[in-house]
Design a protein around this motif. Structure first.
Motif, short mmCIF file in Angstrom:
data_model
loop_
_atom_site.label_atom_id
_atom_site.label_comp_id
_atom_site.label_asym_id
_atom_site.label_seq_id
_atom_site.Cartn_x
_atom_site.Cartn_y
_atom_site.Cartn_z
N UNK A 1 0.56 -1.04 -0.09
CA UNK A 1 0.06 -0.16 -0.15
C UNK A 1 0.80 1.30 0.15
N UNK A 2 2.04 1.32 0.78
CA UNK A 2 2.95 2.32 0.84
C UNK A 2 3.53 2.46 -0.32
N UNK A 3 3.96 1.70 -1.10
CA UNK A 3 4.64 1.72 -2.35
C UNK A 3 3.97 2.14 -3.43
N UNK A 4 2.59 1.80 -3.42
CA UNK A 4 1.70 2.37 -4.41
C UNK A 4 1.59 3.48 -4.47
N UNK A 5 1.19 4.10 -3.09
CA UNK A 5 0.94 5.59 -2.76
C UNK A 5 2.20 6.49 -2.66
N UNK A 6 3.35 5.92 -2.55
CA UNK A 6 4.43 6.75 -2.64
C UNK A 6 4.91 7.02 -4.25
N UNK A 7 4.59 6.09 -5.30
CA UNK A 7 4.77 6.34 -6.57
C UNK A 7 3.51 7.17 -7.02
N UNK A 8 2.29 7.05 -6.56
CA UNK A 8 1.23 7.85 -7.09
C UNK A 8 1.55 9.23 -6.63
N UNK A 9 2.16 9.39 -5.54
CA UNK A 9 2.33 10.86 -5.12
C UNK A 9 3.36 11.52 -5.92
N UNK A 10 4.60 10.89 -6.45
CA UNK A 10 5.58 11.13 -7.17
C UNK A 10 4.79 11.73 -8.48
N UNK A 11 4.13 10.67 -9.08
CA UNK A 11 3.56 11.11 -10.40
C UNK A 11 2.70 12.21 -10.27
N UNK A 12 1.81 12.29 -9.42
CA UNK A 12 0.44 13.36 -9.38
C UNK A 12 1.09 14.68 -9.29
N UNK A 13 2.21 14.88 -8.38
CA UNK A 13 2.90 16.33 -8.23
C UNK A 13 3.91 16.58 -8.95
N UNK A 14 4.16 15.68 -10.15
CA UNK A 14 5.40 16.24 -11.01
C UNK A 14 5.12 17.55 -11.61
N UNK A 15 4.20 18.13 -11.87
CA UNK A 15 3.88 19.34 -12.54
C UNK A 15 4.18 20.49 -11.49
#
Length: 301
Positions: A220-234
């Motif tokens: 769960x933590x890994x999936x969330x961490x990678x999603x946070x990195x992608x969603x905030x790249x902008x």
């Protein structure tokens, strides 16, 4: 916003779910603050244990908001909505504050209008009260947004250490309720994109680390961490959205690969290191190859 006698200067927001074992210590650490005019808002997020009864013992010294279980982000957002203070400080139910924490943070934030949020150096203990380590302030708070992409845990204390100007939430929104983990990192990234940050280099926050919590929630933590990195790249400056972002993403893969390896998931860990190597061969290649070699040899990490 200017505080009045009817408007608390700081609202302490404590989300609590089945927190009977710890909640009294957390609340007492807020009530013991040297800063006057602190509002204590506890969001009882559908607790099934004795949390409600223990909170009732504090009487009118605290405000208790009871709601059906909605998760940590939802409880924090409810606390923000209910808070009346000019500033909001977050505290998890199993952590505590040094008595001077809020006073020191408030003075720092009020000294510079450009600062939107603040945390402190943090003492990390095990449940028995033994010191595990100190969570230090980032070296260069002036570039916190980029630092967070390279090192997600750059804000010490995180969900128990941060104080925020309440009006900033109107700009960045609340905690992302679709995230099941790392919702605090996501919030600090969004705040760092629009405001300044300061860290008080004294251990004024105390965080309790529970054994096994990482291994139980690893996927769960890994999936969330990678999603946070992608969603905030902008949010990054355009020049940092390439190599720096890839380096940060590869670092997240490496961090979780180490935890996967320690949990006995060797094949999965090595696969994720290979993904990181393909993404950032120049900036993270040496580190990732070293980890791959260590895992291939079965060494302890």
């Amino acid at each position: 916003m200017t505080a009045t006698p009817e408007t608390p200067r700081v609202s302490a927001v404590i989300p609590a779910y089945d927190a009977a074992a710890h909640i009294v210590g957390a609340v007492e650490s807020v009530l013991a603050q040297t800063l006057a005019g602190v509002e204590v808002v506890v969001v009882d997020d559908g607790s099934r244990d004795a949390t409600a009864e223990l909170l009732a013992g504090f009487g009118e010294r605290i405000r208790v908001i009871r709601q059906p279980n909605g998760g940590l982000s939802n409880a924090r957002n409810r606390g923000i909505a209910e808070a009346r203070g000019t500033f909001v400080a977050f505290l998890d139910a199993d952590d505590r504050w040094h008595p001077d924490k809020l006073a020191r943070q408030l003075a720092r934030l009020e000294s510079d209008p450009a600062l939107g949020f603040c945390s402190t150096r943090t003492r990390v203990e095990d449940p028995a009260g033994r010191l595990l380590n100190h969570w230090d302030c980032p070296d260069d708070a002036g570039t916190l947004l980029e630092t967070l992409f390279l090192r997600n845990g750059a804000v010490p204390g995180s969900g128990s250490g941060v104080m925020v100007r309440r009006d900033l939430f109107a700009r960045v929104g609340g905690f992302d309720e679709s995230l099941r983990s790392l919702e605090d990192i996501d919030m600090w990234m969004r705040l760092a994109a629009v405001s300044g940050y300061a860290c008080i280099d004294e251990p004024l926050t105390l965080v309790v680390k529970h054994p096994g919590s990482m291994s139980r929630n690893l996927a769960v933590m890994r999936a969330a961490a990678l999603r946070v990195m992608r969603k905030n790249r902008h949010l990054l400056p355009r020049a940092a959205r390439g190599r720096l972002w890839r380096a940060g993403y590869a670092s997240v893969l490496a961090d979780f690969a180490k935890w996967e390896y320690r949990a006995g998931q060797r094949g999965r860990a090595m696969l994720h290191l290979a993904q990181g190597l393909a993404l950032a061969p120049l900036s993270r290649g040496r580190m990732l190859l070293g980890l791959l070699a260590a895992m291939g040899a079965g060494r302890t990490l």
